[in-house]
Scaffold this motif. Structure first.
Motif, PDB file in Angstrom:
ATOM      1  N   ALA A   1      42.370  37.307  28.440  1.00  0.00           N
ATOM      2  CA  ALA A   1      41.058  37.488  29.562  1.00  0.00           C
ATOM      3  C   ALA A   1      39.918  38.729  29.306  1.00  0.00           C
ATOM      4  N   ILE A   2      39.141  38.526  30.007  1.00  0.00           N
ATOM      5  CA  ILE A   2      37.621  39.428  29.724  1.00  0.00           C
ATOM      6  C   ILE A   2      37.560  39.987  30.643  1.00  0.00           C
TER       7      ILE A   2
ATOM      8  N   LEU B   1      47.303  34.979  38.596  1.00  0.00           N
ATOM      9  CA  LEU B   1      46.610  33.707  37.634  1.00  0.00           C
ATOM     10  C   LEU B   1      46.926  34.412  36.645  1.00  0.00           C
ATOM     11  N   LEU B   2      47.061  36.073  35.417  1.00  0.00           N
ATOM     12  CA  LEU B   2      46.776  36.568  34.589  1.00  0.00           C
ATOM     13  C   LEU B   2      48.430  35.423  33.828  1.00  0.00           C
TER      14      LEU B   2
ATOM     15  N   GLY C   1      51.600  38.930  30.595  1.00  0.00           N
ATOM     16  CA  GLY C   1      51.677  37.876  29.454  1.00  0.00           C
ATOM     17  C   GLY C   1      50.861  37.487  29.043  1.00  0.00           C
ATOM     18  N   VAL C   2      49.137  37.428  28.677  1.00  0.00           N
ATOM     19  CA  VAL C   2      48.382  37.270  28.147  1.00  0.00           C
ATOM     20  C   VAL C   2      48.791  37.776  27.080  1.00  0.00           C
TER      21      VAL C   2
ATOM     22  N   ILE D   1      37.294  37.907  33.951  1.00  0.00           N
ATOM     23  CA  ILE D   1      37.584  38.714  35.096  1.00  0.00           C
ATOM     24  C   ILE D   1      36.652  38.743  36.767  1.00  0.00           C
ATOM     25  N   ASP D   2      35.618  38.954  36.300  1.00  0.00           N
ATOM     26  CA  ASP D   2      34.329  39.041  37.070  1.00  0.00           C
ATOM     27  C   ASP D   2      34.577  39.492  38.686  1.00  0.00           C
ATOM     28  N   PHE D   3      34.652  40.194  38.714  1.00  0.00           N
ATOM     29  CA  PHE D   3      34.565  41.561  40.131  1.00  0.00           C
ATOM     30  C   PHE D   3      33.069  41.421  41.130  1.00  0.00           C
ATOM     31  N   ARG D   4      33.187  40.956  41.883  1.00  0.00           N
ATOM     32  CA  ARG D   4      32.286  40.718  42.807  1.00  0.00           C
ATOM     33  C   ARG D   4      32.580  41.339  44.390  1.00  0.00           C
TER      34      ARG D   4
END
Length: 338
Positions: free
Chosen positions: A197-198, A190-191, A242-243, A170-173
């Motif tokens: 997902a991580i 996108l999910l 849906g992941v 997910i990598d939020f900046r």
């Protein structure tokens, strides 16, 4: 999913030169010198996977400049496939500056104006046979601007058609988004196309953000903002999209792992005193991916990820300090085993 594909993992998104303070504990204004490393979440993950013995490739962009040379040489030395990394005319390779003030202050400055790694396109994706990739890992930060946003969606769509496992870090900046609420819109779009997902608790809350006031950044800690919200609700909403597997990183506490069958498991970490927390999540992802691609169950894969992360936080950099397989197995054995 065949083990006979050309690459075990392809990561997509950021790459950079990382300049990390040599003056551990010093305020940013008092830094006298920096060490030159490399970074960017997808680059870190590809390097970590390669050091563990996986066949890793990276899709990113670098400038036609000496910084691009620096990044490519590092990857080549690490046996990460660079054939899919274009030189972007007129763009610059990304750069990051980081202060290191343990245990909990790590001010971070991105230099990503006209960034080459944001200029990867759908044509760059089309140049790769995704049927030869076992697992595709993409980064949330690559969704912040075009054309990399469309490239990521296109890569995930094509990977699904080829039966390739898809993973989103997910990598939020927060400072990479003109409106941080749009981060959640892109991630939620996108999910439904993602298998696994991580993310940290803060990243999951950001993915469900309703108001920018929920995010607070102190001491310019871009990689570790405070995000207010209901974490249980955020987890439920991600799973509802849906992941198949959701891994929630909780630092020294380990991780919580959920699947689409309603199972939930807590996986303990390896408590250590951190020197530098940046890169720990990427190390986790590489260890987790290694376990998953070797047929391990989710618990054991997460323990491998936790071990990778715990080793990297003891070091002053990210990709340059990813552990080898022997180092991780020895670390795990020394700390109680799997």
């Amino acid at each position: 999913m065949s083990n006979n594909r050309t690459y075990d993992v392809l990561t997509v998104g950021r790459s950079s030169i990382d300049l990390y303070s040599q003056n551990i504990g010093a305020d940013f204004v008092d830094i006298k010198a920096f060490d030159a490393f490399v970074g960017g979440s997808p680059l870190n993950i590809a390097t970590g996977c390669s050091r563990l013995g996986l066949r890793a490739a990276l899709l990113t962009g670098v400038g036609d400049d000496k910084v691009g040379d620096f990044i490519l040489k590092f990857l080549q030395d690490e046996r990460v496939e660079t054939a899919f990394i274009p030189r972007i005319p007129g763009a610059r390779s990304s750069a990051v500056l980081l202060g290191i003030q343990p245990p909990d202050t790590f001010p971070l400055v991105f230099y990503r104006n006209n960034a080459a790694d944001s200029q990867i396109t759908m044509d760059h994706v089309n140049a790769i046979d995704l049927g030869q990739i076992r697992l595709l890992e993409v980064s949330g930060t690559a969704l912040n601007v075009e054309p990399s946003r469309s490239a990521v969606f296109h890569a995930v769509e094509r990977a699904k058609l080829q039966g390739t496992t898809t993973v989103l870090d997910i990598d939020f900046r927060a400072d990479q988004w003109s409106d941080i609420r749009s981060f959640g819109i892109m991630v939620r779009a996108l999910l439904p196309r993602i298998d696994m997902a991580i993310g940290t608790e803060e990243e999951l809350l950001a993915a469900m953000l309703e108001d920018a006031s929920q995010v607070t950044i102190e001491h310019q800690q871009i990689s570790a903002p405070t995000v207010r919200g209901d974490i249980d609700q955020a987890i439920a909403r991600v799973l509802a999209l849906g992941v198949k597997v959701l891994v929630v990183k909780r630092g020294s506490k380990g991780v919580s792992v959920y699947d689409d069958a309603g199972n939930h498991e807590e996986v303990p970490g390896f408590p250590v005193v951190p020197l530098n927390i940046l890169g720990a999540g990427d190390a986790f992802a590489s260890g987790f991916i290694y376990g998953y691609l070797n047929g391990w169950d989710l618990y054991k894969s997460c323990r491998m990820g936790n071990a990778s992360g715990a080793q990297v936080v003891l070091q002053p950099g990210c990709a340059n300090f990813m552990p080898t397989l022997d180092e991780s197995l020895a670390f795990i054995e020394q700390h109680g085993g799997f």
